[in-house]
Design an enzyme around this catalytic site. Structure first.
Site, PDB file in Angstrom:
ATOM      1  N   ASP A 119       0.824  -1.206   0.000  1.00  0.00           N
ATOM      2  CA  ASP A 119       0.000   0.000   0.000  1.00  0.00           C
ATOM      3  C   ASP A 119       0.860   1.260   0.000  1.00  0.00           C
ATOM      4  O   ASP A 119       2.053   1.225   0.325  1.00  0.00           O
ATOM      5  CB  ASP A 119      -0.953   0.004   1.207  1.00  0.00           C
ATOM      6  CG  ASP A 119      -0.228   0.006   2.542  1.00  0.00           C
ATOM      7  OD1 ASP A 119       0.811  -0.691   2.661  1.00  0.00           O
ATOM      8  OD2 ASP A 119      -0.663   0.715   3.468  1.00  0.00           O
ATOM      9  N   GLU A 186       0.246  -1.125   5.731  1.00  0.00           N
ATOM     10  CA  GLU A 186       1.306  -0.590   6.606  1.00  0.00           C
ATOM     11  C   GLU A 186       1.064   0.870   6.950  1.00  0.00           C
ATOM     12  O   GLU A 186       1.283   1.302   8.076  1.00  0.00           O
ATOM     13  CB  GLU A 186       2.674  -0.743   5.919  1.00  0.00           C
ATOM     14  CG  GLU A 186       3.872  -0.441   6.817  1.00  0.00           C
ATOM     15  CD  GLU A 186       4.271   1.046   6.862  1.00  0.00           C
ATOM     16  OE1 GLU A 186       5.049   1.417   7.753  1.00  0.00           O
ATOM     17  OE2 GLU A 186       3.802   1.816   6.011  1.00  0.00           O
TER      18      GLU A 186
HETATM   19 ZN   LIG Z   1       6.789   2.510   3.899  1.00  0.00          ZN
END
Ligand SMILES: [Zn+2]
Length: 489
Positions: A119, A186
């Site tokens: 992401d 993340e």
């Molecule tokens: Zn990163």
């Protein structure tokens, strides 16, 4: 006579100080340049460009994941890396996270894990006109690959896979199993991606010999007095909590106020917190300086090699630099303050948010104790709030085979440059992996100047094609090192 003795003692002390400074050297890992590795740089750049074109954005809040973008990226990876997809077992975890298992020849060895997140953060649409190329175009122009994720961190993901595909084409067989673990959230905490992957590993009782995640980098001009390149490897990561300070008082007319209003009580609590920072832990940054060793200017070596004597000077020097100050202590920043509703009404309540980043060695519990003690006012309620309650990470060793194998991979790629351990101030997916490994290193194989740092999460994120070639080379070295002897010797 006593003067002669005194002079002699001073001379001896000065000599010891200077000798210690001259002898201050980084622990040396014998450096043997490796034969150059041929990488199909144009193809690697094309692959990174394609990965960037999928807007795998983590918006956070109630926004759903970008299913189409993640599916598109997965299909594209299958096409780009046919050998890898033949040779590895692929597991899709929690819909969008990916785990690829490349089995080693020796089942007795614990695997190593290469992490990256799929992401990216959004690009603010109101800034699109400031980008040289659209953030999800993946344009390749003027020697750069442009777009969101080229530095953070689709370059890490594509770099690792590109290296594996190159090695597979040479029929390379790892001795130790290699796992590629790519979370999908993340940027919003990793609880649905990295955390789920770790749970999967725990269910299968898999522990990792070593883990590499994004983090430090090869810095250009990152340290005063060091002109050339220097690599930093995160061996620990700060924790993260938010604390709410809350004061309630009696409302009333502002014409007859008490000595302190709710706002005044809250303001003096914050002022006391700022006047009493958490204690400095100089020992946390000494490994960084030790790793830079003889590359540091003499004045620095003089102070650091003799920190037993110059502790106060060293502390003040570090405290003057916000980055360094955050590396030697748990930082506390008042980030939100609210109170009052009208000019002539005494506020019934006031509250503030403290954003706190914990240094290893401090725990959530002792930070809360520190706050209560420093505020020393029962009218101020101190409670944990917010979604993050992350203790500081464990500290991975900055010596030993896994660290040395990583350091060798860096030096075989970028030349005989210093590679030193440091404290990562931000958070990464790797903190979830402390449950399955004692050797967690945070390093992104790319050269960063200070202007590049602004592009991460910012405008005009880009990586040079040439630098990306080195990203791939680094991963080839690292996979060879970690999957065979571990230390690369
Ligand atoms: Zn990163």
């Amino acid at each position: 006579m006593p003067y002669i003795i005194l002079t002699l003692v001073i001379i001896i002390i000065l000599a010891v100080i200077v000798i210690r400074a001259l002898q201050f050297r980084a622990p040396s890992v014998p450096f043997e340049p490796a034969p150059p590795i041929k990488v199909n740089i144009d193809q690697a750049a094309q692959h990174l460009s394609e990965a960037v074109s999928f807007p795998t954005i983590s918006f956070g809040g109630d926004s759903p994941a970008e299913h189409e973008a993640f599916n598109g990226l997965h299909q594209s990876l299958e096409k780009m890396y046919p050998l890898l997809h033949q040779k590895t077992k692929k597991f899709t975890i929690n819909r969008h996270s990916l785990l690829l298992l490349w089995e080693g020849s020796n089942p007795d060895l614990d695997p190593v894990i290469l992490l990256a997140h799929q992401d990216v953060v959004p690009a603010d649409p109101t800034t699109f006109n400031e980008w040289t190329h659209h953030p999800f175009s993946g344009a390749i122009e003027n020697g750069y690959i442009w777009g969101r994720g080229t530095l953070d961190c689709k370059n890490q993901l594509i770099g690792a896979l590109e290296a594996a595909e190159t090695l597979l084409a040479e029929e390379f067989q790892p001795e130790r199993t290699i796992l590629f673990a790519f979370g999908h959230d993340e940027e919003i905490g990793g609880n649905n991606g990295a955390q789920k992957i770790v749970t999967w590993l725990q269910e299968k009782e898999i522990r990792a010999e070593a883990v590499l995640d994004e983090g430090g980098a090869v810095l250009e001009g990152g340290f005063p007095g060091i002109d050339g390149l220097a690599a930093v490897i995160g061996t620990m990561e700060k924790g993260h909590i938010d604390v709410r300070l809350h004061v309630t008082a009696t409302a009333g007319h502002a014409s007859t106020p008490p000595k302190q209003t709710a706002i005044g009580i809250l303001a003096s609590a914050i002022s006391r917190i700022e006047a009493h920072p958490m204690p400095a832990q100089l020992n946390r940054v000494l490994p960084l300086f030790q790793g830079l060793g003889e590359n540091l200017p003499f004045s620095y070596r003089l102070i650091i090699a003799n920190h037993w004597l110059f502790k106060g000077i060293l502390r003040r020097l570090l405290e003057a630099n916000p980055q360094m100050n955050a590396s030697i202590r748990t930082s506390i920043a008042a980030t939100i303050m609210h109170g009052g509703i009208k000019e002539n009404i005494l506020p019934r309540e006031a509250y503030a948010n403290l954003n706190i980043r914990l240094l290893p060695g401090d725990t959530i519990e002792n930070v809360l104790n520190h706050l209560t003690q420093v505020i020393d006012d029962e009218r101020v309620e101190v409670t944990l709030s917010g979604e993050f309650q992350d203790e500081a990470s464990t500290v991975s060793p900055s010596s030993g085979p896994a660290f040395e194998g990583l350091k060798r991979a860096i030096q075989r790629t970028y030349g005989d440059i210093p590679a030193a351990p440091y404290i990562m101030l931000g958070a990464s997916d790797s903190r979830h992996y402390t449950a399955v490994s004692d050797h967690i290193y945070r390093f992104s194989p790319m050269v960063l100047s200070s202007s590049d740092l602004d592009r991460i999460h910012g405008i005009d994120e880009r990586e040079s094609v040439e630098d990306f070639g080195n990203t791939v080379r680094f991963f080839i070295h690292l996979i060879r090192n970690w999957s065979m002897s571990l230390d690369g010797n």
